[in-house]
Write an enzyme that holds these catalytic residues in place. Structure first.
Site, PDB file in Angstrom:
ATOM      1  N   GLY A  61       0.662  14.900   2.495  1.00 51.42           N
ATOM      2  CA  GLY A  61       1.150  13.759   1.710  1.00 51.42           C
ATOM      3  C   GLY A  61       1.365  14.134   0.260  1.00 51.42           C
ATOM      4  CE1 TYR A 104      -4.503   2.494   0.920  1.00 46.31           C
ATOM      5  CE2 TYR A 104      -4.926   1.076  -0.958  1.00 46.31           C
ATOM      6  CZ  TYR A 104      -4.701   2.339  -0.435  1.00 46.31           C
ATOM      7  OH  TYR A 104      -4.681   3.438  -1.261  1.00 46.31           O
ATOM      8  CB  THR A 119      -1.791   9.042  -8.944  1.00 46.74           C
ATOM      9  OG1 THR A 119      -3.091   8.702  -9.427  1.00 46.74           O
ATOM     10  CG2 THR A 119      -1.475  10.479  -9.316  1.00 46.74           C
TER      11      THR A 119
END
Ligand code: NAD
Ligand code: UDP
Ligand code: UDP
Length: 319
Positions: free
Chosen positions: A16, A149, A179
């Site tokens: 990822g 989540y 980020t």
């Protein structure tokens, strides 16, 4: 004769965005790296440059299933991170966080590996305390669209601390704030990648709500430095430790910055705010500063310039 002993480090979610940068860093630091990924949101493109390195190994595997390998350290990053992706199959998202954590903690227990968890500022929900220190318990909707989540990550934190209390595991929990950087997926729906791609294509910039909500954006290189410092910190520091850049911007400010920096002719287009979208977010990083000597050094403009360059090249190649 003395042999250099290489550490065997496993990175779940290694194909990822963040995981691939972490693999780069660990290889550069001289470790044996095992990248584990099911390619749900990650891609081989992110790690293809490492595939010929004899110290890099790739395993296609879903962390919701048990995994038996021998390692010294585990970075558990496997989990879709963008709201668009984690809401596609919310049950799988919770399974990835919870079953994934149980399996990786079981693996750490058997191998006595040190284990790092990529937790998130989402554990603070729509925060009523600002900026957010680690001892704030958060304000999370347990039944909304983001819950798979948020609650998945909160339960993973619980599991990490219970494995520490019950089995003496060496754990490191990082709460990561937004980020950005190269290798974000251009279609993953996160705000920085969306805005840059829209601006480069001179398409409307989609602002959800009135754009007054805030986020604090950390460049990926700063974050990865924080990961490694936390993993290498003394065993008494289990965390959670906030890692993020305290510079706070409204989403409208971000849109204007991206338009200016790309010289785009894009106009702003206002769209409905998704449910439970946090109104403000900024990390209190006093703990990371004190215990890790860590502060982000890359300004938003500098990091955005690098990200813009990356997406320009990607769009040139792929259209
Ligand atoms: P990403 O979607 O680019 O990476 C996640 C990786 O995990 C992908 O390669 C995906 O294929 C893999 N994955 C997903 N489910 C899996 C499963 N069941 N088994 C194996 N692999 C699986 O996202 P990212 O931004 O690199 O995020 C990495 C981690 O950091 C995630 O745990 C995320 O929650 C956390 N995080 C990221 C941010 C951010 O701003 N980027 C903020 C907070 C937390
Ligand atoms: N596990 C794993 N790899 C290992 C060790 C364990 O994937 O090397 C999984 C195992 O399938 C189990 C989970 O981790 O479901 C939790 O392991 P633990 O030893 O904590 O619990 P138990 O096996 O007693 O359920
Ligand atoms: N956002 C937006 N336009 C977009 C994508 C996101 O205005 O095209 C907003 C979103 O509503 C949120 C913020 O930008 O308020 C950050 O969204 P992102 O999905 O990147 O991360 P998160 O909400 O998880 O912090």
């Amino acid at each position: 004769m003395q042999y250099a002993i290489r550490k065997r480090v496993m990175v779940t979610g290694g194909a990822g965005f963040l995981g691939s940068h972490l693999c780069d860093r660990l290889i550069a630091d001289g470790h044996d790296v095992l990248c584990v990924d099911n390619f749900f949101t990650g891609t081989k493109d992110n790690i293809v440059h490492l595939m010929d390195d004899p110290h890099f190994e790739l395993v296609r595997h879903d962390v919701t299933f048990p995994l038996y390998v021998e390692v010294d350290e585990i970075y558990n990053l496997a989990c879709p991170a963008s709201p668009v992706h984690y809401q596609l199959d919310p049950v799988q998202t919770t399974k990835t966080s919870v079953h994934g954590a149980i399996n990786m903690l079981g693996l750490a227990k058997r191998t006595k590996a040190k284990i790092f968890q990529a937790s998130t500022s989402e554990v603070y929900g729509d925060p009523e305390v600002h900026p957010q220190p680690e001892d704030y318990w958060g304000h999370v909707n347990p039944i909304g669209r983001r819950s798979c989540y948020d609650e998945g990550k909160r339960c993973a934190e619980t599991l990490f601390f219970d494995y520490r209390r019950q089995h003496n595991l060496r754990i490191k929990v990082a709460r990561i704030f937004n980020t950005y950087g190269p290798r974000m997926h251009p279609n993953d729906g996160r705000v920085v990648s969306n805005f840059i791609v829209q601006a480069l294509r001179n398409e409307p910039i989609t602002i959800y709500g009135d754009g007054s909500q805030t986020r604090s954006f950390c460049f990926v290189d700063d974050l990865i430095e924080g990961f490694v410092r936390l993993m290498d910190s003394p065993d008494d520091l289990a965390g959670p430790v906030n890692l993020g850049n305290p510079g706070e911007f409204t989403i409208r400010e971000l849109a204007e910055k991206v338009i200016n920096m790309t010289g785009s002719s894009s106009k702003l287009r206002y769209e409905p705010l998704p449910s439970d979208d946090p109104t403000q977010r900024r990390p209190d990083i006093a703990l990371a500063r004190e215990r890790l000597g860590w502060v982000p050094t890359i300004k938003l403009e500098t990091g955005l310039a690098t990200a813009i360059e990356y997406f320009e090249e990607l769009l040139r190649e792929r259209g």
